[in-house]
Design an enzyme around this catalytic site. Structure first.
Site, short mmCIF file in Angstrom:
data_model
loop_
_atom_site.label_atom_id
_atom_site.label_comp_id
_atom_site.label_asym_id
_atom_site.label_seq_id
_atom_site.Cartn_x
_atom_site.Cartn_y
_atom_site.Cartn_z
N LYS A 191 36.82 31.86 30.11
CA LYS A 191 37.61 31.44 28.95
C LYS A 191 37.79 32.63 28.03
O LYS A 191 36.93 33.51 27.94
CB LYS A 191 36.97 30.25 28.23
CG LYS A 191 35.66 30.55 27.54
CD LYS A 191 35.14 29.32 26.82
CE LYS A 191 33.84 29.67 26.10
NZ LYS A 191 33.26 28.52 25.42
N HIS B 2 25.80 40.07 36.17
CA HIS B 2 26.75 41.18 36.29
C HIS B 2 26.03 42.53 36.13
O HIS B 2 26.31 43.47 36.86
CB HIS B 2 27.86 41.05 35.24
CG HIS B 2 29.03 40.28 35.72
ND1 HIS B 2 28.99 38.92 35.95
CD2 HIS B 2 30.29 40.67 36.04
CE1 HIS B 2 30.17 38.51 36.38
NE2 HIS B 2 30.98 39.56 36.44
#
Length: 175
Positions: free
Chosen positions: A103, A38
């Site tokens: 999650k 990222h």
């Protein structure tokens, strides 16, 4: 709550119909990217470079698949904690990302960006990476091979079991 089959090619239209708590069986192309990837993707955007995969209508899975045993495309492939990507996520959503898989809860800025962009956040079951890997049909490294298991990979999935964690109406499992 419903059980819905979703193709990644139709995620733009489907995301608007999904609600927090729905069970989804996702099929199609998804891309893995974790923290280091990222950061690099964000730096590429800052430099005006083209990303290694199309961000528009993409699905990104916050995972780092382990090496594949003989005869399989991947080893374990469980989700990582999504909040570590929150600093980058609103920008990616504003540029066309339509769905994320991970999650845990997301920041207020990410929730706002999900709603603003009619996107969706899916939750995968943590600790069940070997089970998740059973839905992966193929794997191809598309960027940052030097990151090893955290490189960006293109996965083809079939009936990957997920739960809608945050929907584009602001519904959430995390209250």
């Amino acid at each position: 709550m419903e059980r819905i089959s979703v193709c990644t090619e139709e995620i733009k239209q489907t995301a608007q119909q999904l609600r927090a708590g729905d069970t989804v069986y996702l099929s199609g192309t998804i891309y893995t990217a974790r923290d280091a990837a990222h950061k690099r993707l964000n730096e590429m955007l800052d430099r005006g470079e083209q990303l290694p995969f199309p961000l528009v209508n993409a699905v990104v899975y916050y995972a780092g698949p382990t090496p594949a045993p003989a005869g399989l495309p991947v080893g374990s492939c469980g989700p990582t904690t999504s909040s570590r990507m929150d600093v980058f996520t609103p920008r990616f959503l504003d540029l066309g990302l339509k769905a994320m898989i991970g999650k845990g809860d997301r920041s207020a800025a990410v929730k706002d960006a999900i709603c603003r962009n009619n996107a969706v956040y899916f939750c995968a079951v943590g600790g069940a990476g070997a089970l998740a890997a059973q839905s992966i049909r193929s794997l191809r490294v598309v960027a940052f091979e030097d990151l090893g298991c955290e490189s960006v990979k293109e996965l083809r999935v079939e009936k990957f079991p997920l739960i809608v964690g945050i929907d584009c109406q602001g519904g959430t499992l995390f209250r």
